[in-house]
Design an enzyme around this catalytic site. Structure first.
Site, PDB file in Angstrom:
ATOM      1  N   SER A   6       0.988  -1.263  -0.092  1.00 48.37           N
ATOM      2  CA  SER A   6      -0.065   0.101  -0.011  1.00 48.37           C
ATOM      3  C   SER A   6       0.836   1.362  -0.106  1.00 48.37           C
ATOM      4  CB  SER A   6      -0.610   0.199   1.152  1.00 48.37           C
ATOM      5  OG  SER A   6      -1.659   1.436   1.288  1.00 48.37           O
ATOM      6  N   HIS A  31      -1.356  -1.160  -4.168  1.00 54.24           N
ATOM      7  CA  HIS A  31      -2.449  -1.128  -3.666  1.00 54.24           C
ATOM      8  C   HIS A  31      -2.651   0.622  -3.514  1.00 54.24           C
ATOM      9  CE1 HIS A  31      -6.235  -2.014  -1.128  1.00 54.24           C
ATOM     10  NE2 HIS A  31      -5.740  -0.911  -0.422  1.00 54.24           N
ATOM     11  N   ASP A  33      -4.835   3.686  -1.998  1.00 54.73           N
ATOM     12  CA  ASP A  33      -5.778   4.181  -1.202  1.00 54.73           C
ATOM     13  C   ASP A  33      -6.329   5.464  -1.495  1.00 54.73           C
ATOM     14  OD1 ASP A  33      -6.205   1.853   0.678  1.00 54.73           O
ATOM     15  OD2 ASP A  33      -4.271   2.508   1.381  1.00 54.73           O
ATOM     16  N   MET A  35      -9.142   8.225  -0.390  1.00 61.17           N
ATOM     17  CA  MET A  35      -9.942   8.291   0.711  1.00 61.17           C
ATOM     18  C   MET A  35     -10.706   9.788   0.532  1.00 61.17           C
ATOM     19  SD  MET A  35      -7.847   7.264   4.023  1.00 61.17           S
ATOM     20  CE  MET A  35      -6.822   5.474   3.959  1.00 61.17           C
ATOM     21  N   HIS A  64      -8.235   1.114  -4.243  1.00 62.72           N
ATOM     22  CA  HIS A  64      -9.209   0.936  -2.989  1.00 62.72           C
ATOM     23  C   HIS A  64      -9.897   2.201  -2.718  1.00 62.72           C
ATOM     24  CE1 HIS A  64      -9.606  -0.227   1.464  1.00 62.72           C
ATOM     25  NE2 HIS A  64     -10.873   0.285   1.026  1.00 62.72           N
ATOM     26  N   MET A  66     -12.308   4.523  -0.796  1.00 60.07           N
ATOM     27  CA  MET A  66     -12.962   4.650   0.378  1.00 60.07           C
ATOM     28  C   MET A  66     -13.622   5.957   0.115  1.00 60.07           C
ATOM     29  SD  MET A  66     -10.094   3.352   2.733  1.00 60.07           S
ATOM     30  CE  MET A  66      -8.829   3.284   1.367  1.00 60.07           C
ATOM     31  N   MET A 135     -11.568  -6.088   4.767  1.00 61.55           N
ATOM     32  CA  MET A 135     -10.697  -5.201   5.852  1.00 61.55           C
ATOM     33  C   MET A 135     -10.654  -5.769   7.006  1.00 61.55           C
ATOM     34  SD  MET A 135     -10.350  -2.497   3.898  1.00 61.55           S
ATOM     35  CE  MET A 135      -9.212  -1.624   5.078  1.00 61.55           C
ATOM     36  N   GLY A 140      -9.121   3.741   6.829  1.00 61.26           N
ATOM     37  CA  GLY A 140      -9.016   5.300   7.176  1.00 61.26           C
ATOM     38  C   GLY A 140      -7.531   5.785   7.196  1.00 61.26           C
ATOM     39  N   ASP A 171      -6.634  -6.435   3.787  1.00 62.04           N
ATOM     40  CA  ASP A 171      -6.055  -5.086   3.993  1.00 62.04           C
ATOM     41  C   ASP A 171      -6.111  -4.589   5.412  1.00 62.04           C
ATOM     42  OD1 ASP A 171      -5.069  -2.547   3.484  1.00 62.04           O
ATOM     43  OD2 ASP A 171      -6.807  -1.845   2.703  1.00 62.04           O
ATOM     44  N   GLY A 172      -4.957  -4.360   6.074  1.00 60.40           N
ATOM     45  CA  GLY A 172      -4.771  -3.722   7.396  1.00 60.40           C
ATOM     46  C   GLY A 172      -4.030  -4.494   8.431  1.00 60.40           C
ATOM     47  N   GLY A 173      -3.098  -3.651   8.844  1.00 57.34           N
ATOM     48  CA  GLY A 173      -2.265  -4.591  10.257  1.00 57.34           C
ATOM     49  C   GLY A 173      -1.602  -5.862   9.669  1.00 57.34           C
ATOM     50  N   GLY A 193       1.065  -2.061   3.980  1.00 49.27           N
ATOM     51  CA  GLY A 193       1.715  -0.773   4.089  1.00 49.27           C
ATOM     52  C   GLY A 193       2.908  -0.513   4.826  1.00 49.27           C
TER      53      GLY A 193
HETATM   54  C1  DX5 Z   1      -6.546   1.596   5.611  1.00 53.83           C
HETATM   55  C2  DX5 Z   1      -5.921   1.169   4.097  1.00 53.83           C
HETATM   56  C3  DX5 Z   1      -4.852   0.286   3.975  1.00 53.83           C
HETATM   57  C4  DX5 Z   1      -3.853   0.915   4.764  1.00 53.83           C
HETATM   58  C5  DX5 Z   1      -3.090  -0.229   5.218  1.00 53.83           C
HETATM   59  O1  DX5 Z   1      -7.501   2.296   5.457  1.00 53.83           O
HETATM   60  O2  DX5 Z   1      -7.181   0.758   3.489  1.00 53.83           O
HETATM   61  O3  DX5 Z   1      -4.471  -0.019   2.740  1.00 53.83           O
HETATM   62  O4  DX5 Z   1      -2.752   1.507   3.871  1.00 53.83           O
HETATM   63  O5  DX5 Z   1      -2.017  -0.018   6.160  1.00 53.83           O
HETATM   64  P1  DX5 Z   1      -1.184  -1.073   7.028  1.00 53.83           P
HETATM   65  O6  DX5 Z   1      -0.670  -2.089   6.158  1.00 53.83           O
HETATM   66  O7  DX5 Z   1      -0.136   0.016   7.369  1.00 53.83           O
HETATM   67  O8  DX5 Z   1      -2.386  -1.277   7.955  1.00 53.83           O
HETATM   68 ZN    ZN Z   2      -6.587  -0.085   1.240  1.00 48.77          ZN
END
Ligand code: DX5
Ligand code: ZN
Length: 219
Positions: A6, A31, A33, A35, A64, A66, A135, A140, A171-173, A193
């Site tokens: 990401s 990826h 994002d 937002m 992605h 959002m 997710m 966010g 996606d995330g963490g 990310g």
């Molecule tokens: C969060 C995004 C993710 C984010 C992930 O809303 O959709 O794509 O970049 O970041 P990490 O991998 O640091 O959790």
């Molecule tokens: Zn994302």
């Protein structure tokens, strides 16, 4: 098994160099994002940035969105160079129609579910999608902690797509440990990310590639 770093966690002053590092690490997907400060409490990239990145990279752009009611931006993001566009089930009143709009713009289509949204809500759109993005944080921000209660939903998604050519992305963490759990549960596209861009990018990706491929071979 694919990794989609990401770009949200990359060094924004050196995006071209950062994309090169990914290509050198045999990464094929990026990826991105988008937002809107409305569906999620943050603002990131828009079509103009995507267009510029597109001129400097051959990576598959996994965008992605959002964005609340994303129909207006779908054609613009497709035109800017997206290869895959994913939209949130929660942000769209007429999900089926919005997915068809993505297809009409010659882009692969995916649907995203927040951690709290049940998999049943997308049963009716399986014919329209190439990817389900689950997710594993509330969207966010980068750098949040993985929500492990999403793992059973990955298994449900895997069952739901049986016999179909639909990717399951998370996606995330994501880190080495959580990536392994996701692959064990059935994910085959891993967004990462902070894990990718904090520290030595090549080394990080080498380790993650090793973990998910080992896991994928036994899963
Ligand atoms: C969060 C995004 C993710 C984010 C992930 O809303 O959709 O794509 O970049 O970041 P990490 O991998 O640091 O959790
Ligand atoms: Zn994302």
């Amino acid at each position: 098994m694919k990794i989609a770093p990401s770009i949200l966690a990359a060094d924004f002053c050196h995006l071209e160099d950062q994309m090169k590092l990914l290509e050198q690490s045999n990464i094929s997907m990026l990826h991105i994002d988008v937002m809107d400060g409305n569906f999620v409490p943050n603002i990131t990239f828009g079509p103009d940035q995507i267009k510029m990145l597109r001129q400097r990279s051959k990576l598959i752009f996994d965008v992605h969105l959002m964005v609340q009611n994303p129909d207006w931006i779908i054609p613009i993001v497709a035109e800017a160079g997206a290869d895959i566009i994913t939209i949130h089930q929660e942000a769209t009143t007429h999900l089926h129609r919005s997915l068809q709009l993505i297809k009409k713009n010659n882009t692969r289509a995916g649907v995203v579910l927040n951690p709290a949204t049940p998999i049943e809500t997308i049963k009716h759109v399986l014919d329209e999608i190439d990817m389900i993005l689950l997710m594993t944080v509330n969207p966010g921000y980068g750098g949040q902690s993985f929500i492990s209660s999403v793992l059973p939903k990955i298994q449900e998604a895997k069952k739901l797509v049986e016999g179909r050519n639909i990717d399951i992305e998370v996606d995330g963490g994501i880190n080495l440990e959580t990536a392994q759990l996701c692959v064990e549960s059935g994910a085959n596209v891993i967004v990462a990310g902070s894990y990718t861009f904090h520290g030595d990018v090549k080394e990080n990706l080498e380790q993650l590639t090793r973990v998910i491929n080992k896991q994928g071979a036994t899963a």
